[in-house]
Scaffold this motif. Structure first.
Motif, PDB file in Angstrom:
ATOM      1  N   LYS A   6       0.836  -1.199   0.000  1.00 25.26           N
ATOM      2  CA  LYS A   6       0.000   0.000   0.000  1.00 25.26           C
ATOM      3  C   LYS A   6       0.872   1.250   0.000  1.00 25.26           C
ATOM      4  N   TRP A  16     -10.430   1.702   0.664  1.00 25.51           N
ATOM      5  CA  TRP A  16      -9.779   0.596   1.363  1.00 25.51           C
ATOM      6  C   TRP A  16     -10.741  -0.175   2.252  1.00 25.51           C
ATOM      7  N   PRO A  25     -13.350  -7.656   1.587  1.00 20.06           N
ATOM      8  CA  PRO A  25     -11.965  -7.300   1.267  1.00 20.06           C
ATOM      9  C   PRO A  25     -10.970  -8.400   1.613  1.00 20.06           C
ATOM     10  N   THR A  28      -9.746 -12.162  -2.041  1.00 17.43           N
ATOM     11  CA  THR A  28      -9.113 -11.445  -3.140  1.00 17.43           C
ATOM     12  C   THR A  28      -8.616 -12.379  -4.225  1.00 17.43           C
ATOM     13  N   TYR A  42      -7.445  -2.705  -2.051  1.00 15.58           N
ATOM     14  CA  TYR A  42      -7.031  -4.073  -1.736  1.00 15.58           C
ATOM     15  C   TYR A  42      -7.123  -4.975  -2.957  1.00 15.58           C
ATOM     16  N   TYR A  46      -3.745  -6.634  -4.629  1.00 17.75           N
ATOM     17  CA  TYR A  46      -3.683  -8.086  -4.798  1.00 17.75           C
ATOM     18  C   TYR A  46      -3.435  -8.442  -6.262  1.00 17.75           C
TER      19      TYR A  46
END
Length: 96
Positions: A6, A16, A25, A28, A42, A46
């Motif tokens: 991040k 987020w 979240p 992923t 996120y 990912y």
């Protein structure tokens, strides 16, 4: 493998947290047919790391991750599935 984090991300306008009630979240995964929400940090993070893990676009020096992140901002809006986004990145990698 060094991961893109991040703190490494270029843009700071990502959301987020899950924006939809059914959007988790913590889930992923990388199925080809799943749509990528390019506004959710996120998911983008990912996706970048999944690409780096399964390709030669290493993020070890962070430049590959930054390039992918920038390219996602140029991605035509009608391209939404992870598979099609990946294919677009491959086809357009040399132009950025």
């Amino acid at each position: 493998m060094v991961y893109y984090t991040k703190a490494d991300m270029i843009y700071n306008d990502y959301v987020w947290r899950a924006r939809l009630e059914h959007d988790n979240p913590n889930i992923t995964g990388f199925p080809d047919d799943v749509l990528l929400d390019r506004n959710e940090g996120y998911e983008v993070l990912y996706f970048i790391n999944a690409i780096a893990k399964h390709s030669n676009w290493s993020v070890s020096n962070k430049s590959g991750g930054k390039k992918i992140e920038q390219m996602l901002r140029k991605l035509p809006g009608h391209i939404r599935s992870r598979k099609n986004i990946y294919n677009w990145l491959v086809q357009n990698w040399g132009q950025f």
